[in-house]
Write an enzyme that holds these catalytic residues in place. Structure first.
Site, PDB file in Angstrom:
ATOM      1  N   GLY A  41       0.787  -1.229   0.000  1.00  0.00           N
ATOM      2  CA  GLY A  41       0.000   0.000   0.000  1.00  0.00           C
ATOM      3  C   GLY A  41       0.814   1.271   0.000  1.00  0.00           C
ATOM      4  O   GLY A  41       0.258   2.362   0.100  1.00  0.00           O
ATOM      5  N   GLN A  42       2.151   1.147  -0.114  1.00  0.00           N
ATOM      6  CA  GLN A  42       2.959   2.370  -0.139  1.00  0.00           C
ATOM      7  C   GLN A  42       2.767   3.099  -1.467  1.00  0.00           C
ATOM      8  O   GLN A  42       2.880   2.492  -2.542  1.00  0.00           O
ATOM      9  CB  GLN A  42       4.449   2.045   0.073  1.00  0.00           C
ATOM     10  CG  GLN A  42       5.297   3.306   0.208  1.00  0.00           C
ATOM     11  CD  GLN A  42       6.760   3.029   0.544  1.00  0.00           C
ATOM     12  OE1 GLN A  42       7.193   1.870   0.565  1.00  0.00           O
ATOM     13  NE2 GLN A  42       7.517   4.080   0.773  1.00  0.00           N
ATOM     14  N   HIS A  95       7.642   7.096   5.789  1.00  0.00           N
ATOM     15  CA  HIS A  95       6.691   7.829   6.640  1.00  0.00           C
ATOM     16  C   HIS A  95       5.966   6.863   7.559  1.00  0.00           C
ATOM     17  O   HIS A  95       5.705   5.716   7.205  1.00  0.00           O
ATOM     18  CB  HIS A  95       5.693   8.630   5.807  1.00  0.00           C
ATOM     19  CG  HIS A  95       4.986   7.825   4.760  1.00  0.00           C
ATOM     20  ND1 HIS A  95       5.580   7.504   3.562  1.00  0.00           N
ATOM     21  CD2 HIS A  95       3.755   7.276   4.727  1.00  0.00           C
ATOM     22  CE1 HIS A  95       4.743   6.797   2.833  1.00  0.00           C
ATOM     23  NE2 HIS A  95       3.620   6.634   3.516  1.00  0.00           N
TER      24      HIS A  95
HETATM   25  P1  AMP Z   1       1.335   5.444   1.806  1.00  0.00           P
HETATM   26  O1  AMP Z   1       0.161   4.959   0.981  1.00  0.00           O
HETATM   27  O2  AMP Z   1       1.645   4.591   2.999  1.00  0.00           O
HETATM   28  O3  AMP Z   1       2.550   5.680   0.931  1.00  0.00           O
HETATM   29  O4  AMP Z   1       0.880   6.825   2.420  1.00  0.00           O
HETATM   30  C1  AMP Z   1       0.981   8.035   1.733  1.00  0.00           C
HETATM   31  C2  AMP Z   1       0.009   8.962   2.391  1.00  0.00           C
HETATM   32  O5  AMP Z   1       0.326  10.290   2.010  1.00  0.00           O
HETATM   33  C3  AMP Z   1      -1.466   8.738   1.972  1.00  0.00           C
HETATM   34  O6  AMP Z   1      -2.228   8.450   3.132  1.00  0.00           O
HETATM   35  C4  AMP Z   1      -1.853  10.059   1.321  1.00  0.00           C
HETATM   36  O7  AMP Z   1      -3.186  10.433   1.611  1.00  0.00           O
HETATM   37  C5  AMP Z   1      -0.848  11.019   1.943  1.00  0.00           C
HETATM   38  N1  AMP Z   1      -0.567  12.202   1.162  1.00  0.00           N
HETATM   39  C6  AMP Z   1      -0.272  12.291  -0.152  1.00  0.00           C
HETATM   40  N2  AMP Z   1      -0.013  13.561  -0.504  1.00  0.00           N
HETATM   41  C7  AMP Z   1      -0.139  14.308   0.630  1.00  0.00           C
HETATM   42  C8  AMP Z   1      -0.008  15.694   0.921  1.00  0.00           C
HETATM   43  N3  AMP Z   1       0.321  16.582  -0.016  1.00  0.00           N
HETATM   44  N4  AMP Z   1      -0.216  16.104   2.198  1.00  0.00           N
HETATM   45  C9  AMP Z   1      -0.555  15.218   3.159  1.00  0.00           C
HETATM   46  N5  AMP Z   1      -0.685  13.885   2.942  1.00  0.00           N
HETATM   47  C10 AMP Z   1      -0.495  13.444   1.692  1.00  0.00           C
END
Ligand code: AMP
Length: 116
Positions: free
Chosen positions: A95-96, A102
């Protein structure tokens, strides 16, 4: 200045090129609200250092990884959470979607287990 080839949206946030709803910052990391929250509280904790995912971390990152976990707990408690989930998705199949390490901090509602 040109962006590095491995740049991500979180790199842009770290450089102040795009805004975020910041809840915590120090010299090693930044925490802000996820734009697509999956729960009433959904925060992201990211290192200032660019590490694409947990698989790329090694012994030189040990103290930083510990710091990120402590910051995750700090911001969760700052939000008033007594229970929360800390998640690190590693790899697309897990799911990344953003390839800058992060930690998700998710809480404020009951959370099912196992995750999908
Ligand atoms: P992952 O799917 O674990 O890589 O998580 C990435 C996360 O980043 C997702 O939950 C997105 O909603 C979040 N995300 C993407 N772009 C932004 C942004 N500009 N500001 C805050 N969160 C974001």
């Amino acid at each position: 200045m040109a962006s590095p080839s491995n740049d991500t949206i979180f790199g842009k946030i770290l450089r102040g090129e795009i805004p975020c709803d910041q809840v915590y910052a120090d010299d090693q990391c930044l925490a802000f609200r996820d734009v697509q929250p999956q729960a009433p509280v959904h925060l992201l904790v990211i290192p200032r250092q660019s590490i694409s995912d947990l698989a790329q971390a090694d012994g030189q990152h040990q103290a930083l990884l510990g710091h990120l976990l402590l910051v995750a707990a700090k911001v969760a408690q700052q939000e008033g959470l007594g229970s929360w989930r800390t998640v690190i998705n590693t790899g697309a199949e897990a799911g990344q979607t953003v390839f800058h390490l992060h930690l998700h901090v998710i809480g404020g509602r009951p959370l099912a287990w196992p995750p999908g």
